[in-house]
Design a protein around this motif. Sequence first.
Motif, PDB file in Angstrom:
ATOM      1  N   GLY A  40       0.798  -1.236   0.000  1.00 14.10           N
ATOM      2  CA  GLY A  40       0.000   0.000   0.000  1.00 14.10           C
ATOM      3  C   GLY A  40       0.820   1.270   0.000  1.00 14.10           C
ATOM      4  N   PHE A  41       2.003   1.239  -0.596  1.00 14.53           N
ATOM      5  CA  PHE A  41       2.880   2.414  -0.567  1.00 14.53           C
ATOM      6  C   PHE A  41       2.279   3.598  -1.315  1.00 14.53           C
ATOM      7  CE2 PHE A  41       6.354  -0.987  -0.368  1.00 14.53           C
ATOM      8  CZ  PHE A  41       6.338  -0.994   1.021  1.00 14.53           C
ATOM      9  N   GLY A  42       1.551   3.330  -2.391  1.00 15.96           N
ATOM     10  CA  GLY A  42       0.949   4.416  -3.157  1.00 15.96           C
ATOM     11  C   GLY A  42      -0.100   5.166  -2.363  1.00 15.96           C
ATOM     12  N   SER A  43      -0.990   4.440  -1.713  1.00 23.79           N
ATOM     13  CA  SER A  43      -2.047   5.096  -0.940  1.00 23.79           C
ATOM     14  C   SER A  43      -1.487   5.779   0.303  1.00 23.79           C
ATOM     15  CB  SER A  43      -3.135   4.091  -0.556  1.00 23.79           C
ATOM     16  OG  SER A  43      -2.607   2.980   0.129  1.00 23.79           O
ATOM     17  N   LYS A  44      -0.416   5.220   0.862  1.00 18.18           N
ATOM     18  CA  LYS A  44       0.208   5.855   2.023  1.00 18.18           C
ATOM     19  C   LYS A  44       0.817   7.198   1.645  1.00 18.18           C
ATOM     20  CE  LYS A  44       1.127   1.491   4.416  1.00 18.18           C
ATOM     21  NZ  LYS A  44       2.134   0.462   4.762  1.00 18.18           N
ATOM     22  N   TYR A  45       1.472   7.251   0.491  1.00 14.84           N
ATOM     23  CA  TYR A  45       2.046   8.521   0.040  1.00 14.84           C
ATOM     24  C   TYR A  45       0.941   9.519  -0.290  1.00 14.84           C
ATOM     25  CZ  TYR A  45       4.612  12.005  -2.588  1.00 14.84           C
ATOM     26  OH  TYR A  45       5.143  13.201  -3.021  1.00 14.84           O
ATOM     27  N   PHE A  46      -0.072   9.059  -1.002  1.00 12.08           N
ATOM     28  CA  PHE A  46      -1.196   9.920  -1.378  1.00 12.08           C
ATOM     29  C   PHE A  46      -1.828  10.560  -0.151  1.00 12.08           C
ATOM     30  CE2 PHE A  46      -5.866  10.130  -1.934  1.00 12.08           C
ATOM     31  CZ  PHE A  46      -5.961  11.022  -2.996  1.00 12.08           C
ATOM     32  N   SER A  47      -2.002   9.785   0.900  1.00 15.04           N
ATOM     33  CA  SER A  47      -2.671  10.304   2.099  1.00 15.04           C
ATOM     34  C   SER A  47      -1.872  11.417   2.767  1.00 15.04           C
ATOM     35  CB  SER A  47      -2.922   9.169   3.105  1.00 15.04           C
ATOM     36  OG  SER A  47      -1.716   8.752   3.718  1.00 15.04           O
ATOM     37  N   LYS A  48      -0.554  11.388   2.579  1.00 15.97           N
ATOM     38  CA  LYS A  48       0.294  12.429   3.162  1.00 15.97           C
ATOM     39  C   LYS A  48       0.142  13.767   2.447  1.00 15.97           C
ATOM     40  CE  LYS A  48       3.874   9.231   4.796  1.00 15.97           C
ATOM     41  NZ  LYS A  48       5.295   8.805   4.655  1.00 15.97           N
ATOM     42  N   LYS A  49      -0.395  13.736   1.251  1.00 16.02           N
ATOM     43  CA  LYS A  49      -0.558  14.961   0.463  1.00 16.02           C
ATOM     44  C   LYS A  49      -1.896  15.646   0.738  1.00 16.02           C
ATOM     45  CE  LYS A  49       2.313  15.723  -2.164  1.00 16.02           C
ATOM     46  NZ  LYS A  49       3.629  16.380  -1.988  1.00 16.02           N
ATOM     47  N   LEU A  50      -2.698  15.049   1.607  1.00 15.63           N
ATOM     48  CA  LEU A  50      -4.016  15.596   1.925  1.00 15.63           C
ATOM     49  C   LEU A  50      -4.135  15.877   3.410  1.00 15.63           C
ATOM     50  CD1 LEU A  50      -6.282  13.059  -0.028  1.00 15.63           C
ATOM     51  CD2 LEU A  50      -5.541  15.302  -0.835  1.00 15.63           C
ATOM     52  N   ASN A  51      -4.995  16.814   3.745  1.00 15.07           N
ATOM     53  CA  ASN A  51      -5.431  16.965   5.126  1.00 15.07           C
ATOM     54  C   ASN A  51      -6.623  16.021   5.296  1.00 15.07           C
ATOM     55  OD1 ASN A  51      -6.563  17.631   7.578  1.00 15.07           O
ATOM     56  ND2 ASN A  51      -6.496  19.839   7.228  1.00 15.07           N
ATOM     57  N   PRO A  52      -6.497  14.964   6.099  1.00 11.56           N
ATOM     58  CA  PRO A  52      -7.604  14.000   6.198  1.00 11.56           C
ATOM     59  C   PRO A  52      -8.908  14.627   6.663  1.00 11.56           C
ATOM     60  CG  PRO A  52      -5.985  13.646   7.940  1.00 11.56           C
ATOM     61  CD  PRO A  52      -5.373  14.607   6.972  1.00 11.56           C
ATOM     62  N   ASP A  53      -8.822  15.736   7.374  1.00 14.43           N
ATOM     63  CA  ASP A  53     -10.045  16.404   7.831  1.00 14.43           C
ATOM     64  C   ASP A  53     -10.847  16.978   6.668  1.00 14.43           C
ATOM     65  OD1 ASP A  53      -9.304  15.818  10.415  1.00 14.43           O
ATOM     66  OD2 ASP A  53      -8.431  17.792  10.807  1.00 14.43           O
ATOM     67  N   ASP A  54     -10.189  17.182   5.524  1.00 10.76           N
ATOM     68  CA  ASP A  54     -10.875  17.707   4.344  1.00 10.76           C
ATOM     69  C   ASP A  54     -11.538  16.618   3.509  1.00 10.76           C
ATOM     70  OD1 ASP A  54      -9.977  20.241   5.017  1.00 10.76           O
ATOM     71  OD2 ASP A  54      -8.241  20.167   3.671  1.00 10.76           O
ATOM     72  N   VAL A  55     -11.181  15.362   3.776  1.00  8.62           N
ATOM     73  CA  VAL A  55     -11.700  14.256   2.962  1.00  8.62           C
ATOM     74  C   VAL A  55     -13.013  13.768   3.569  1.00  8.62           C
ATOM     75  CG1 VAL A  55     -11.215  12.025   1.919  1.00  8.62           C
ATOM     76  CG2 VAL A  55      -9.325  13.607   2.381  1.00  8.62           C
ATOM     77  N   VAL A  56     -14.081  13.958   2.840  1.00  6.89           N
ATOM     78  CA  VAL A  56     -15.424  13.624   3.316  1.00  6.89           C
ATOM     79  C   VAL A  56     -15.691  12.128   3.220  1.00  6.89           C
ATOM     80  CG1 VAL A  56     -17.887  13.944   2.835  1.00  6.89           C
ATOM     81  CG2 VAL A  56     -16.332  15.895   2.751  1.00  6.89           C
ATOM     82  N   ALA A  57     -15.186  11.502   2.154  1.00  7.75           N
ATOM     83  CA  ALA A  57     -15.424  10.070   1.947  1.00  7.75           C
ATOM     84  C   ALA A  57     -14.442   9.536   0.922  1.00  7.75           C
ATOM     85  CB  ALA A  57     -16.854   9.815   1.475  1.00  7.75           C
ATOM     86  N   MET A  58     -14.198   8.228   0.993  1.00  8.88           N
ATOM     87  CA  MET A  58     -13.348   7.552   0.010  1.00  8.88           C
ATOM     88  C   MET A  58     -14.054   6.283  -0.459  1.00  8.88           C
ATOM     89  SD  MET A  58      -9.531   5.976   0.484  1.00  8.88           S
ATOM     90  CE  MET A  58      -8.516   5.510  -0.932  1.00  8.88           C
ATOM     91  N   PHE A  59     -14.222   6.187  -1.785  1.00 10.58           N
ATOM     92  CA  PHE A  59     -14.783   5.014  -2.431  1.00 10.58           C
ATOM     93  C   PHE A  59     -13.626   4.250  -3.060  1.00 10.58           C
ATOM     94  CE2 PHE A  59     -18.151   8.058  -2.176  1.00 10.58           C
ATOM     95  CZ  PHE A  59     -19.368   7.396  -2.224  1.00 10.58           C
ATOM     96  N   ASN A  60     -13.082   3.283  -2.353  1.00  9.12           N
ATOM     97  CA  ASN A  60     -12.024   2.455  -2.920  1.00  9.12           C
ATOM     98  C   ASN A  60     -12.676   1.219  -3.542  1.00  9.12           C
ATOM     99  OD1 ASN A  60      -9.187   1.771  -3.325  1.00  9.12           O
ATOM    100  ND2 ASN A  60      -9.565   0.125  -1.870  1.00  9.12           N
ATOM    101  N   ILE A  61     -12.304   0.912  -4.766  1.00  2.88           N
ATOM    102  CA  ILE A  61     -12.990  -0.156  -5.505  1.00  2.88           C
ATOM    103  C   ILE A  61     -11.999  -1.264  -5.815  1.00  2.88           C
ATOM    104  CG2 ILE A  61     -14.493  -0.671  -7.463  1.00  2.88           C
ATOM    105  CD1 ILE A  61     -14.853   2.464  -7.662  1.00  2.88           C
ATOM    106  N   GLU A  62     -12.293  -2.457  -5.338  1.00  2.14           N
ATOM    107  CA  GLU A  62     -11.341  -3.567  -5.400  1.00  2.14           C
ATOM    108  C   GLU A  62     -12.059  -4.857  -5.803  1.00  2.14           C
ATOM    109  OE1 GLU A  62      -7.655  -5.482  -4.686  1.00  2.14           O
ATOM    110  OE2 GLU A  62      -7.889  -3.588  -3.619  1.00  2.14           O
ATOM    111  N   MET A  63     -11.742  -5.358  -6.995  1.00  2.77           N
ATOM    112  CA  MET A  63     -12.220  -6.668  -7.449  1.00  2.77           C
ATOM    113  C   MET A  63     -13.745  -6.738  -7.517  1.00  2.77           C
ATOM    114  SD  MET A  63      -9.395  -9.129  -5.539  1.00  2.77           S
ATOM    115  CE  MET A  63      -9.805 -10.570  -6.544  1.00  2.77           C
TER     116      MET A  63
END
Length: 318
Positions: A171-194
């Motif tokens: 999960g290195f990509g999502s870990k890096y991505f999350s560092k570029k955001l303020n999590p308080d600004d993220v209202v929701a995440m729709f992760n789609i897998e398989m």
Amino acid sequence: MKKTVYTLLALLFTQLAWAQNIDKIINKEYVDRLIKTLSSDEMEGRATFSPGIDKAATFIESEFKSIGLLPMEGEPGFRQTFERDGKQLFNVVGIIPGKSKAKELVVFSGHYDHLGIIKATSDEQDSIANGADDDASGTTAMIALAKYYKKLNNNERTLIFVAFTAEELGGFGSKYFSKKLNPDDVVAMFNIEMIGKESKFGKNTAFITGFDKSDFGKILQKNLAGTPFTFHPDPYIKQNLFYRSDNATLAALGVPAHTISTDQIDTDQLYHTVKDEYSTLDSENILATVKAIALSATSIVKGTDTPTRIPRLIEKHD
């Protein structure tokens, strides 16, 4: 009584108009083209650090450009590049700026990496782990949703569409991505897998990991009223799927970040094998799930619903 009838008729006409609208934007031919390309032998299984994943990233970039997405603020293009162990990795990220609530973010994601070329067994000539279901199907859904919402052009919140790298490596990509955001600004995440095969609940169904951790799932199901599609809680609790996909980092930071899937993970014999190819997928299942996500996310995208936060497990990044 009359009010109830009028309400039901209004709902029926709204759903009919939505169905006609989305069918013009997302159809089987479009979805098939995306997933066939991403899972083709040309992509060589999309292993992180390989030429194949570079080809896949270039394809996703071209789709984002064609749709009309914009790069994320601070990025020179759609590739969000970072280094790990002296090597370059890259997520592919595009956005649709919001209108009245532009600072509030909704993320749609799928991971585009897979296992690459793996050792063939004695009775198998094929050595390419194409990763059609895992997770070309989810990446296809993410791109299709970007096309849909860009065409609608009525999102009050800013929408972020991201294809993650290196999920298979930790999960290195999502870990890096999350560092570029303020999590308080993220209202929701729709992760789609398989989402390439029918779920254990039957046709027109999918499950949501961490269903009980926020009211995300309840909001989605409310928006599907009057349709045949239903979302269910994750039936594979022992598999700990909520913390095994790219939603995990933002979820740990308090974001209502959930994964939507249809995979029967406890009986899936093709998972992480060279046999996970396009020919094994149910295209109608993918199409139905993409359309259900599109409709179910409507009130969150428009800013009229805000899912409850998940209890924070880790503190915000510095």
